[in-house]
Structure formats: structure tokens, C-alpha cells
Design a protein around this motif. Structure first.
Motif, short mmCIF file in Angstrom:
data_model
loop_
_atom_site.label_atom_id
_atom_site.label_comp_id
_atom_site.label_asym_id
_atom_site.label_seq_id
_atom_site.Cartn_x
_atom_site.Cartn_y
_atom_site.Cartn_z
N ARG A 237 0.36 -8.40 -35.38
CA ARG A 237 0.18 -8.45 -33.92
C ARG A 237 0.45 -9.84 -33.34
O ARG A 237 1.18 -10.00 -32.37
N GLU A 238 -0.15 -10.85 -33.93
CA GLU A 238 -0.05 -12.19 -33.34
C GLU A 238 1.35 -12.76 -33.52
O GLU A 238 1.90 -13.39 -32.61
N LEU B 100 3.51 -11.25 -30.92
CA LEU B 100 3.33 -11.86 -29.59
C LEU B 100 4.21 -13.11 -29.48
O LEU B 100 4.87 -13.34 -28.47
N ALA B 101 4.21 -13.91 -30.56
CA ALA B 101 5.04 -15.11 -30.58
C ALA B 101 6.53 -14.74 -30.55
O ALA B 101 7.32 -15.37 -29.84
N LEU B 102 6.90 -13.70 -31.30
CA LEU B 102 8.29 -13.27 -31.36
C LEU B 102 8.75 -12.72 -30.01
O LEU B 102 9.88 -13.01 -29.55
N SER C 278 5.25 -12.03 -22.83
CA SER C 278 5.39 -11.33 -24.10
C SER C 278 4.36 -10.22 -24.23
O SER C 278 3.18 -10.43 -23.94
N TYR C 279 4.83 -9.06 -24.65
CA TYR C 279 3.91 -7.97 -24.98
C TYR C 279 3.82 -7.73 -26.49
O TYR C 279 3.15 -6.79 -26.91
N GLY C 280 4.51 -8.54 -27.28
CA GLY C 280 4.45 -8.31 -28.72
C GLY C 280 4.83 -6.87 -29.05
O GLY C 280 5.83 -6.35 -28.56
N LYS C 281 4.00 -6.22 -29.87
CA LYS C 281 4.27 -4.81 -30.20
C LYS C 281 3.38 -3.86 -29.40
O LYS C 281 3.21 -2.70 -29.77
N GLU C 282 2.79 -4.37 -28.30
CA GLU C 282 1.78 -3.59 -27.58
C GLU C 282 2.36 -2.51 -26.67
O GLU C 282 1.65 -1.59 -26.28
N ARG C 283 3.61 -2.63 -26.28
CA ARG C 283 4.19 -1.69 -25.32
C ARG C 283 5.55 -1.18 -25.81
O ARG C 283 6.59 -1.52 -25.23
#
Lengths: 452, 172
Positions: free
Chosen positions: B108-109, B112-114, B140-145
Motif C-alpha cells: 500500500r505505502e 502511494l509513492a509510485l 496519488s491514490y496508490g492502489k486505493e481506487r
């Protein structure tokens, strides 16, 4: 390994989140105890232990006595080190339990828990309990606990902790809480809420309403706060939640996104990532002065920082070598050393409270793993695996971990789940942790009750 | 094989461009409503006169895609980005949020950086083409959306993206 318990009365501050309660703990016996189990050593056959109901005179006392025995039994059973056997006794027979020692020994029961419960006029529980070593017929522990009835589960966890400590010789973890993210709704617009519960899933409570995306809660060492990331008003930043006031406070106003926060062991600092011009580096913020200090300066991604238990070192992950790997450095950012060199990508390194191991998430050949290695990178072992497993968090005794496992849904969005699991250091004792909804990003609290 | 994959991607891209027009309009006045209902409708039909709708029909594609664990702008994205540059320059009154996303095959973190790297890579491309940096923000939504669900490279490739969102508010 012999241990003396000093006869004394302790006043213990009983930190229940939101309610400060005084718990009085009296140790009346001076005993020697030899650990019967070495929990650090590989897989052990669970030790049979007899748990009798804690007997009372009234119906309500008896009900609490049974319930407390059940919670103790469940705690011990989940640890993987015990095979609890629930025995029912009564006030008249409690003194004759010793007469059963020969029978118990014959069926390999090694320890026996018994006790008496009294509920006073003000609704306070007074509980006397004792733990016997069946072979030697010696009392290992005899204590008295006092607490309001609404905290009866805490009493059970404190007793289970006492049993675990006296029999294994290690620290325990039952009187603890877990903060995590409760998830619901379709994955494309998932609703995520902060939630908190006891280590066994009881006393569950939501701490946010799902209006904003929240991620990665982590307990403060003093258990009165949680640090986490929120997309409050669409600005992803790190927040502190005061658990007593249920109040959310922005950690600070920063030029970039702040994320991946965690506390220092002395509660004085937050360590986290912050982005500047697209790049993530590691920063430390002093909670008293609110000064921000940059610890890593690298064009690669640096994130997921975690302090060692003594606060002197920091582990984090970075893709500065080309792929994600685990690094350790001094607390001021000097002496950066890569410690992971196996196949695959390594992430989310977290230092054990005992200091002897670093747990991590690993991604290799399309599978994810939870593993541990020594702080110098040697002795890597896998504890759990899956399509997606992530985010290990240590129990305060460094013997057990929580993580989450996601099962991906099909193209129609069916059949997916995200759940919390516990696993011990052998990797054999993996258990689902029951939560009302899908769950991720667990953070295991320190022990709620510390001996002074 | 490489070519076939690319053509599949282009097709998918076109489909998504048609299916997901103004997914979100993030503005100064509108932020609370948008985020407080995470469960809001995804497939809102394009509304004429709404900046996002105008942007989408002018540039044909509101998102570009990335390779696994990479944030370099791919050559096949540059044509689309050039159209973004033109539109953004022609509409200096509109703020643009570049939303960076990652697929689920990462922690997850880190993701977010990626996602932030991906959003920033697009920002740098646009700015290098003469877009004012003051007109662009990144998120950034990372992998959240994820845009699409499902386990497999087809889904993941659509989720590794930067999406241009035209804000309702004014840049002036």
C-alpha cells in the motif's frame, strides 16, 4: 531461569481507551517457577492445561466465572502453545481440586487454573485465581484482581497473560487491542473506516464514519493515540487521533503528501514518508517542537519506515537498487545499509519489539509472502503466503504477528475478501481474526497493563 | 505478441475513455460532496458544458497507462499528452489534478509513492511542453481506487494510470 515474585500490592493504571480504571493486583505468594515451554524453539506440541470455571456464590457470579474461563481458554488456545481443557467445578469442591492431580497427571494435564469470583455492592469484580503445576503440586501463581464488571474481559486477558508468562517464561500479548481499517463496498470505490477492537475481536468500535479514505493506522506506545493517513478534504496527510477525546488532529501542514507514519518507541516522534516534486523520502517529526527533519535524500522511493525497539535504528524500504528492498539506518539517517538480498521485492519492514527480527512483506513470482529475517538480513523465513498478503504487525511479545490477506474477486467483482490473520513465528499456527467486515492494515497495541 | 498486447491496450483505452468520462469533478466548492460519498456513481454520462466533458471529448482519452512498477511516460502515451497540453494551454482558467494510480500488485505505502511518481511524471511532461506548473496539481491514490477489478494483467494494466481531472474551480 528461576523467578521470584515479590509479595506486594501494586496499584496499576489500567489503560482502557477512553476510560481510566484502577485495577488492584495483589500477589500473595512467593513462588519459584520454571518455564515449562520454550516458545522460541520451533513447533511445540500444545501443552494441556485445565481451566476451571471461576466459582461464585450467586448466579451472576457463576455466569461471569464461566465467561471469564471461556475467554482465558480461547486466548491460550489461539496462542498455539496450550490445549485448554475446560473443567466445571463448584465452590464446595474447589479445595478438593488437588485431589484430582493424580488423575490430571495421568491424562498429561500439566497445569491447572482455578479461582473464586465475588461481585461487590458497587458492581466491582474481585477475583482470586491460582495456577498450579500439576506435577510438582506447587502453586505457580496466586493473585487477586479487582475491576468493574464491564471490564470482565480485561480480567480474563490479564489472567491469560499471567498464565502465558509463568509457563512459557516469555512476555505475553492477550491484554492488547488492534487498530485496523474496516472495508466495505466495491473495490473501485471502497469505503474504509478506522476501527479498533480487542486482540480477540471483542469490544469492536468504529472510529471514523467512512466519509474519507483512511489508511495505515498505527498505535502510539502509550496506546492513547493512533497515527494514520486520511484523504480528509481530498488532501492526503498524516493525522493523529486522540482515543480518549475521539479527536482528529492534522500532524502538520506540509508541502507534499505525507504517508506511512509510525511512532518512535519513546512516543516523542513520528516517522513517515513525504513527497516533494513527486519523490518520497523519509522524515521525522518531533511531536513536541513540531520540527520536521529529512532523514533520507534519494531520488528513489523511500517509504514504510519503522523504528527498532531501542529507537536507535530505522528500517525502511526503497527501490534505489532498482527494485524494492529493505534497508536499515541510524535514527539520524546515517549508515544506510541494504539487508534483503533474496529473490523478489521486499517491503513493509517492521522491527520486532524484542529487537531480534524484522518482519516484512515479500513479492516473488506473482505471490506475496509474510516473512522474518534478522536485522542483519540473515535467517530469512517465510511465515505466510497468498495471492496478496501484506502489512505484518508485531504482538508486544514478538512471538505473534497480524497481517491481512486479500483474495481477489473475479471480473464481475464476486468472491473477493480481505481479512486479518494471526500467525506465530513457526508459521504453522495461522488463524483468521474475526471482524464484522473486510479488514486490512492491522496495528497491534502494546500491552494495556504494564507492571510498574 | 508485444504488438498484439499494445493493440489490446489501445482498444481497452478507447473503451474506457468512452465509458468513464467525467468520473470526478474535484473543485474547491465541491470537494466535500465528492469524497464524502465514496459510493457515488462511477459512470456519469458526459455533460455538455462541464469542463471535464469538454476536455474528454477534445482529447479523446483522460488517462495514460504505465508499465508494471514504472513511472516513465511511455512513447504510446505521448500523442495523447500532446492533446492534453493543447487543451490545458487553451483553458488557462481551469486547474487540472493529475491523479496517479497503481495496480494491486504492490504494498500500500509503496504504491502511494509510485502513484505520486506517475502523477508527477505526467506533470513534468506537460510543463516541459509549456503548460504552467501553477495550473497542475498532483494527487496519488496508490492502489486505493482501481478503475477495474479482477485478477490479471488486463485489469492491472488499466489500473496503472494517471488520470487528468479538470477541476470545477477557477485557476484565476
Amino acid at each position: 531461569m528461576h523467578r521470584l515474585l515479590i509479595t506486594s500490592m501494586w496499584i496499576l493504571l489500567f489503560r482502557t481507551l477512553g476510560l481510566a480504571t484502577i485495577l488492584v493486583w495483589g500477589t500473595q505468594d512467593t513462588v519459584t517457577a520454571k518455564p515449562a515451554l520454550n516458545v522460541s524453539r520451533g513447533y511445540t506440541r500444545p501443552m494441556p492445561i485445565a481451566i476451571t470455571n471461576l466459582v461464585g456464590t450467586s448466579k451472576i457470579e457463576s455466569q461471569f466465572g464461566h465467561s471469564i474461563a471461556n475467554v482465558i481458554s480461547a486466548d491460550l488456545e489461539r496462542s498455539g502453545f496450550f490445549r485448554p481443557i475446560l473443567l466445571t467445578t463448584s465452590l464446595q469442591k474447589i479445595d478438593s481440586l488437588k485431589a484430582m492431580f493424580s488423575d490430571m497427571k495421568a491424562i498429561k494435564i500439566q497445569a491447572l487454573l482455578g479461582g473464586e469470583i465475588n461481585i461487590g455492592g458497587k458492581g466491582d469484580i474481585q477475583l482470586k485465581f491460582f495456577l498450579w503445576d500439576v506435577s510438582s503440586r506447587k502453586k505457580l501463581v496466586q493473585d487477586v484482581l479487582f475491576a468493574p464488571t464491564e471490564h470482565w474481559r480485561r480480567i480474563a486477558h490479564v489472567i491469560a497473560d499471567s498464565i502465558y508468562v509463568h509457563i512459557t517464561g516469555e512476555g505475553s500479548y492477550f491484554n492488547t487491542r488492534v487498530a485496523y481499517i474496516a472495508e466495505s463496498g466495491p473495490l473501485t470505490h471502497r469505503i474504509k473506516r478506522l476501527a479498533i477492537m480487542d486482540q480477540d475481536g471483542a469490544n469492536h468500535r468504529y472510529l471514523s464514519d467512512g466519509s474519507w479514505l483512511v489508511l495505515t493506522p498505527r498505535f502510539s506506545p502509550r496506546i492513547n493515540e493512533i497515527v494514520y493517513m486520511s484523504y480528509f478534504r481530498n488532501v492526503p496527510q498524516v493525522y493523529l487521533l486522540d482515543l480518549q477525546k475521539n479527536q482528529q488532529n492534522l500532524l502538520g501542514s506540509f508541502p507534499g503528501m505525507t504517508f506511512a507514519p509510525s511512532f518512535s518507541p519513546d512516543n516523542s516522534k513520528i516517522i513517515m514518508s513525504m513527497t516533494q516534486r513527486g519523490n518520497s523520502d523519509i522524515y521525522e517529526m518531533d511531536l513536541r517542537t513540531r520540527n520536521l527533519r529529512q532523514l533520507t535524500h534519494h531520488p528513489a522511493i523511500d517509504t514504510s519506515p519503522s523504528y527498532s525497539a531501542d529507537g536507535l535504528r530505522i528500517t525502511f524500504n526503497s527501490d534505489r537498487s532498482g527494485t524494492q528492498q529493505i534497508y536499515v539506518m541510524n535514527k539520524n539517517g546515517s549508515d544506510v545499509q541494504r539487508i534483503s538480498f533474496g529473490d523478489g521485492r521486499y517491503a513493509t519492514s517492521v522491527w520486532s519489539p524484542r529487537g531480534d527480527l524484522i518482519a516484512f512483506t515479500k513479492f516473488k513470482s506473482g505471490r506475496f509472502y509474510i516473512g522474518v529475517m534478522r536485522p542483519d538480513g540473515s535467517g530469512e523465513r517465510q511465515l505466510a503466503e497468498g495471492f496478496l498478503v501484506e502489512s505484518p504487525t508485531w504482538a508486544p511479545n514478538g512471538q505473534m504477528l497480524l497481517f491481512f490477506r486479500e483474495i481477489s474477486p473475479d471480473a464481475q467483482g464476486r468472491g473477493g475478501s480481505t481479512r486479518l490473520y494471526s500467525v506465530d513465528l513457526t508459521g504453522y499456527n495461522e488463524r483468521l481474526v474475526a471482524t464484522p467486515q473486510d479488514a486490512s492494515d492491522p496495528s497491534w497495541s502494546p500491552l494495556l497493563l504494564q507492571h510498574p | 505478441m508485444r504488438l498484439r498486447l499494445l493493440s489490446v491496450l489501445v482498444t481497452v483505452t478507447l473503451i474506457t475513455a468512452c465509458e468513464f468520462p467525467p468520473r470526478k469533478t474535484t473543485g474547491v466548492t465541491d470537494t466535500v460532496n465528492n469524497m464524502s460519498s465514496n459510493s457515488g456513481p462511477l459512470n456519469v454520462p458526459a455533460l455538455a458544458g462541464v469542463p471535464q466533458g469538454e476536455f474528454d471529448s477534445a482529447v479523446s482519452q483522460d488517462r495514460i497507462f504505465f508499465d508494471f512498477d514504472k513511472y516513465v511516460v511511455r512513447p504510446d502515451a505521448k500523442l495523447v499528452l500532446t492533446r492534453w497540453v493543447d487543451w490545458i494551454k487553451q483553458h488557462p482558467q481551469h486547474l487540472i489534478t493529475l491523479e496517479g494510480h497503481a495496480d494491486e500488485r504492490g504494498t500500500r505505502e509503496y504504491n502511494l509513492a509510485l502513484g505520486e511518481k506517475r502523477a508527477n511524471a505526467v506533470k513534468e511532461f506537460l510543463v516541459a511542453q509549456g503548460v504552467s506548473p501553477d495550473q497542475i496539481t498532483t494527487l496519488s491514490y496508490g492502489k486505493e481506487r482501481p478503475a477495474v477489478t479482477g485478477a490479471g494483467e488486463t485489469a492491472w494494466a488499466q489500473n496503472r494510470r494517471t488520470v487528468a481531472v479538470v477541476n470545477m474551480g477557477s485557476a484565476l
